[in-house]
Design a protein around this motif. Structure first.
Motif, PDB file in Angstrom:
ATOM      1  N   GLU A 146       3.857   1.532   2.365  1.00 12.25           N
ATOM      2  CA  GLU A 146       5.112   2.110   1.889  1.00 12.25           C
ATOM      3  C   GLU A 146       4.906   3.612   1.806  1.00 12.25           C
ATOM      4  OE1 GLU A 146       7.872   2.010  -2.134  1.00 12.25           O
ATOM      5  OE2 GLU A 146       6.820   0.186  -1.513  1.00 12.25           O
ATOM      6  N   LEU A 147       5.548   4.349   2.711  1.00 18.06           N
ATOM      7  CA  LEU A 147       5.276   5.772   2.878  1.00 18.06           C
ATOM      8  C   LEU A 147       6.081   6.588   1.873  1.00 18.06           C
ATOM      9  CD1 LEU A 147       3.621   7.640   4.745  1.00 18.06           C
ATOM     10  CD2 LEU A 147       5.683   7.915   6.117  1.00 18.06           C
ATOM     11  N   PRO A 178     -10.436   0.555  -3.308  1.00 19.17           N
ATOM     12  CA  PRO A 178     -10.497  -0.440  -4.385  1.00 19.17           C
ATOM     13  C   PRO A 178      -9.137  -0.601  -5.047  1.00 19.17           C
ATOM     14  CG  PRO A 178     -12.312   1.131  -4.531  1.00 19.17           C
ATOM     15  CD  PRO A 178     -11.359   1.668  -3.512  1.00 19.17           C
ATOM     16  N   SER A 179      -8.889  -1.774  -5.596  1.00 13.68           N
ATOM     17  CA  SER A 179      -7.591  -2.049  -6.209  1.00 13.68           C
ATOM     18  C   SER A 179      -7.345  -1.123  -7.391  1.00 13.68           C
ATOM     19  CB  SER A 179      -7.532  -3.506  -6.667  1.00 13.68           C
ATOM     20  OG  SER A 179      -8.569  -3.773  -7.589  1.00 13.68           O
ATOM     21  N   ARG A 180      -6.079  -0.693  -7.495  1.00 19.87           N
ATOM     22  CA  ARG A 180      -5.611   0.175  -8.577  1.00 19.87           C
ATOM     23  C   ARG A 180      -6.451   1.441  -8.692  1.00 19.87           C
ATOM     24  NH1 ARG A 180      -1.717  -1.835 -11.515  1.00 19.87           N
ATOM     25  NH2 ARG A 180      -2.077  -0.236 -13.098  1.00 19.87           N
ATOM     26  N   THR A 181      -6.810   2.017  -7.558  1.00 17.22           N
ATOM     27  CA  THR A 181      -7.618   3.234  -7.526  1.00 17.22           C
ATOM     28  C   THR A 181      -7.039   4.184  -6.489  1.00 17.22           C
ATOM     29  OG1 THR A 181      -9.590   1.949  -8.084  1.00 17.22           O
ATOM     30  CG2 THR A 181      -9.936   4.176  -7.252  1.00 17.22           C
ATOM     31  N   TYR A 182      -6.839   5.431  -6.877  1.00 15.98           N
ATOM     32  CA  TYR A 182      -6.327   6.436  -5.951  1.00 15.98           C
ATOM     33  C   TYR A 182      -7.480   6.975  -5.109  1.00 15.98           C
ATOM     34  CZ  TYR A 182      -4.340  10.826  -4.248  1.00 15.98           C
ATOM     35  OH  TYR A 182      -3.910  11.862  -3.462  1.00 15.98           O
ATOM     36  N   ARG A 183      -7.286   7.038  -3.799  1.00 14.15           N
ATOM     37  CA  ARG A 183      -8.301   7.540  -2.883  1.00 14.15           C
ATOM     38  C   ARG A 183      -7.655   8.396  -1.799  1.00 14.15           C
ATOM     39  NH1 ARG A 183     -11.437   6.605  -6.205  1.00 14.15           N
ATOM     40  NH2 ARG A 183     -13.264   5.236  -6.160  1.00 14.15           N
ATOM     41  N   GLU A 184      -8.428   9.357  -1.320  1.00  9.24           N
ATOM     42  CA  GLU A 184      -8.029  10.178  -0.184  1.00  9.24           C
ATOM     43  C   GLU A 184      -9.097  10.084   0.903  1.00  9.24           C
ATOM     44  OE1 GLU A 184      -5.653  13.630  -2.748  1.00  9.24           O
ATOM     45  OE2 GLU A 184      -7.128  14.206  -1.227  1.00  9.24           O
ATOM     46  N   TYR A 244      -2.882   4.321  -2.575  1.00  6.34           N
ATOM     47  CA  TYR A 244      -2.950   3.622  -3.857  1.00  6.34           C
ATOM     48  C   TYR A 244      -2.319   2.247  -3.667  1.00  6.34           C
ATOM     49  CZ  TYR A 244      -2.376   2.479  -8.792  1.00  6.34           C
ATOM     50  OH  TYR A 244      -2.433   1.861 -10.017  1.00  6.34           O
ATOM     51  N   ALA A 245      -2.966   1.225  -4.236  1.00  7.65           N
ATOM     52  CA  ALA A 245      -2.450  -0.137  -4.097  1.00  7.65           C
ATOM     53  C   ALA A 245      -2.958  -0.980  -5.253  1.00  7.65           C
ATOM     54  CB  ALA A 245      -2.856  -0.754  -2.768  1.00  7.65           C
ATOM     55  N   LEU A 249       0.847  -1.185   0.000  1.00 13.03           N
ATOM     56  CA  LEU A 249       0.000   0.000   0.000  1.00 13.03           C
ATOM     57  C   LEU A 249       0.887   1.241   0.000  1.00 13.03           C
ATOM     58  CD1 LEU A 249      -2.773   1.411   0.394  1.00 13.03           C
ATOM     59  CD2 LEU A 249      -2.440   1.126   2.851  1.00 13.03           C
ATOM     60  N   HIS A 250       0.743   2.064  -1.018  1.00 14.01           N
ATOM     61  CA  HIS A 250       1.504   3.308  -1.121  1.00 14.01           C
ATOM     62  C   HIS A 250       0.670   4.436  -0.509  1.00 14.01           C
ATOM     63  CE1 HIS A 250       4.377   1.441  -3.979  1.00 14.01           C
ATOM     64  NE2 HIS A 250       3.298   0.771  -4.364  1.00 14.01           N
ATOM     65  N   ALA A 251       1.312   5.304   0.272  1.00 16.03           N
ATOM     66  CA  ALA A 251       0.558   6.318   0.994  1.00 16.03           C
ATOM     67  C   ALA A 251       1.401   7.561   1.220  1.00 16.03           C
ATOM     68  CB  ALA A 251       0.068   5.784   2.343  1.00 16.03           C
ATOM     69  N   SER A 252       0.703   8.700   1.306  1.00 17.77           N
ATOM     70  CA  SER A 252       1.242   9.958   1.816  1.00 17.77           C
ATOM     71  C   SER A 252       0.310  10.413   2.920  1.00 17.77           C
ATOM     72  CB  SER A 252       1.314  11.018   0.711  1.00 17.77           C
ATOM     73  OG  SER A 252       2.309  10.704  -0.228  1.00 17.77           O
ATOM     74  N   ARG A 253       0.880  10.827   4.062  1.00 13.00           N
ATOM     75  CA  ARG A 253       0.058  11.108   5.240  1.00 13.00           C
ATOM     76  C   ARG A 253       0.449  12.450   5.843  1.00 13.00           C
ATOM     77  NH1 ARG A 253      -2.605   6.957   7.371  1.00 13.00           N
ATOM     78  NH2 ARG A 253      -2.307   7.666   9.515  1.00 13.00           N
TER      79      ARG A 253
END
Length: 624
Positions: free
Chosen positions: A609-610, A485-491, A441-442, A415-419
């Motif tokens: 993964e930040l 959802p898979s392969r979808t960018y969300r905030e 995003y993942a 899971l890729h993330a910015s926080r």
């Protein structure tokens, strides 16, 4: 012969057309615009009077819409009895501006033995089943109020109640929208009128109220965050402790709490208040609190509060609804939008590489076309059709394998993330008041996670069907689906008031001031006020110690926004944060620091993964 008949035919046509011209004379030229004939003057004056009357009528209508008063959304509960269980469901409720709408289900066990019941809400038009569920136990002869936080994106659907041995019919629910500002009132209508002197209206009103009983009010923060105003009309001291904790958390995380009758110990019940000597509006953490005095003044002030809270910004993608919230996650672009931006409203993603690598994929597809096209033709001529039947599937398999390998090697399964978050550290009560935002995003949808009762997960303001999160609220909020959802960018935004043992300790060693970082995250930069001076915090890992160095005075130090290092795209998500409160001069022992890492919000438990983690914290140091 043809030349002789032609003049005769033309003459006949002219004779046939001449009467029609005589019967249809040309209209007279129009009169000048500034001149009116005497015979037409009364008609013009009547038309002018009619226009003025229409204008006055429109003005009176606008004044009527803005008339002081409130409108109550009428809703009757549906009742059904099966066996020894009686169920009452309020099927139509006032829709908040965002997040969750509280639906009340009353269970009355008429039997002499406890009974387990499971309540489920299913959104209309969705095929994945239940979006909200909660399981409770109703004691013998007990009457229990159960609240379901239904996401506003659902708008309508079906509520079902299951209990062993019973077959209860389903209830249809609906969220009603109005032009006024939705207000949640804890107390009776009579107490609200007594505390505000506002009359009840039957037509359009600026305030649209929903009244709930204080004794059975919700205990979770998520059921309040969608309302721009929450009013406590009755006695504050009579509220259950869990309900008051949720209201205090609502105010401190960006809400607007109105107390019509503030108690004498309001300073103890609202510990973040700087002063309780006067009424009016007080800053409270990231939100505000109004302490009412005179009823007439409080009633008129509610209108200005409602206008300020319900329409700070307007988003053309929100369907005409005002956007409001301490954190504003960006909305995914709708399918019909054709633009270069991935998100609605021109916002940019906070994660790099979340767009599909179209160029690289087109390059691989072009190589495949060349291999099976001209390459296949040359292969058929040299080796025959049998070789072509073997080569084409092999090339297609290699191409598909290349696309999958690219996705796995470059993006992986993590899971890729910015926080990003802002934290008010309340050391006197060992808790942290937090508002935050995460972008995710993942390749694969992550596993579920749990949110405590005094925490809330907030989606975009726009009610997109794909943003409906599925959760079990039996013990807090257990997210089961719809988060990413898979392969979808969300905030997703987050609000939380959680117990915390984070602290920043300062002690003297000779002429030096040493600081120990026990904030639970790496310390990057910051300030602390000690002995009437501003000191610089060194960069420290979690648990490490360092030495304070003299810094600039308060006037020349960085502002909270500058210290946070939030980019312009991140700032747009935190536009409603009261930065002026964070920029106030630090008290003795106060500090302002920037932290790094995944932060302390409830979603930090997800393995990720930040890409970027920036967190601003304000609080008080321990010692020296």
């Amino acid at each position: 012969m043809r030349e002789r008949l032609t003049p005769v035919l033309l003459a006949l046509l002219l004779l046939a057309a001449s009467p029609a011209r005589a019967e249809a004379p040309l209209p007279p030229p129009p009169a000048p615009a500034q001149e009116v004939a005497p015979s037409e003057a009364p008609a013009a004056e009547a038309e002018l009077e009619e226009t003025e009357a229409d204008s006055e009528a429109r003005t009176e209508l606008d004044e009527e819409k803005k008339a002081p008063g409130y409108l109550e959304l009428q809703s009757q509960a549906e009742n059904v009895t099966e066996g020894d269980l009686r169920v009452s469901v309020t099927t139509t409720v006032l829709r908040p501006l965002r997040d969750y709408a509280p639906f009340e289900v009353v269970l009355h066990n008429l039997g002499s033995t406890p009974r387990v019941a499971r309540i489920e809400a299913e959104s209309a038009g969705r095929s994945r089943g239940d979006i909200v569920s909660r399981q409770v136990e109703v004691g013998a002869h007990q009457r229990l109020s159960v609240w379901l936080p239904v996401p506003v994106a659902a708008r309508g659907g079906i509520i079902r109640v299951h209990s062993p041995g019973l077959s209860l019919r389903a209830f249809s629910f609906y969220m009603a929208e109005t032009d006024g500002t939705p207000v949640l009132v804890l107390g009776s209508e009579r107490a609200f009128q007594s505390g505000t002197r506002l009359p009840r209206l039957e037509k359009e009103a600026q305030l649209v109220a929903r009244f709930i009983e204080p004794e059975t009010a919700p205990r979770e923060l998520a059921l309040y965050v969608g309302y721009p105003l929450v009013v406590v009309a009755g006695d504050v001291t009579s509220l259950p402790a869990d309900t008051w904790s949720a209201l205090e958390a609502y105010a401190s995380t960006g809400g607007f709490l109105v107390l019509l009758h503030p108690p004498r110990d309001v300073g103890m019940r609202l510990p973040l208040l700087a002063s309780t000597t006067s009424g009016g509006v007080h800053p409270y953490g990231f939100g505000q609190v109004r302490l009412c005095g005179a009823a007439d003044a409080c009633g008129s002030a509610l209108f200005s509060d409602a206008e300020a809270r319900s329409s700070p910004t307007q988003d053309k993608y929100s369907g005409g609804h005002p956007t409001q919230g301490i954190v504003l996650p960006a909305t995914p672009a709708p399918s019909w939008q054709r633009s270069t931006s991935m998100l609605a409203g021109g916002e940019q993603p906070l994660l790099p590489g979340v767009q599909a690598p179209v160029g690289r994929f087109l390059f691989l597809i072009t190589l495949f076309v060349l291999a099976v096209g001209p390459g296949g033709l040359a292969l058929a001529r040299r080796k025959g059709p049998v070789a072509l039947l073997i080569a084409v599937p092999s090339v297609a398999f290699v191409t598909c394998l290349s696309l999958v390998a690219w996705s796995v090697i470059v993006e992986g399964f993590s899971l890729h993330a910015s926080r990003y978050s802002l934290t008010w550290l309340d050391r006197d009560r060992d808790r942290a008041v937090m508002v935050g935002l995460g972008s995710y995003y993942a390749n694969l949808e992550p596993e579920g996670f749990r949110m405590p009762a005094l925490a809330a997960l907030m989606g975009p303001d726009v009610a997109w069907e794909s943003q409906v999160v599925e959760a079990d609220w039996t013990n807090g909020m257990a997210v089961t689906g719809g988060f990413l959802p898979s392969r979808t960018y969300r905030e997703w935004g987050e609000l939380a008031v959680l117990p915390s043992r984070a602290r920043l300790t300062v002690r003297r060693e000779g002429q030096e001031l040493r600081v120990q970082n026990a904030l639970g995250a790496p310390l990057a930069e910051g300030y602390v006020q000690l002995d009437g001076k501003v000191w610089l915090l060194p960069a420290l890992a979690d648990g490490a110690e360092g030495v304070l160095t003299p810094g600039p005075d308060s006037a020349s130090r960085k502002t909270a926004l500058q210290l946070s290092l939030f980019s312009s795209h991140v700032q747009s998500r935190f536009k409603n944060v009261p930065w002026s409160e964070l920029d106030k001069p630090l008290p003795e022992g106060g500090f302002l620091a920037r932290l790094e890492g995944s932060g302390s919000m409830p979603t930090a438990v997800l393995p990720m993964e930040l890409h970027e983690g920036l967190h601003l914290m304000k609080g008080r140091v321990d010692g020296p």
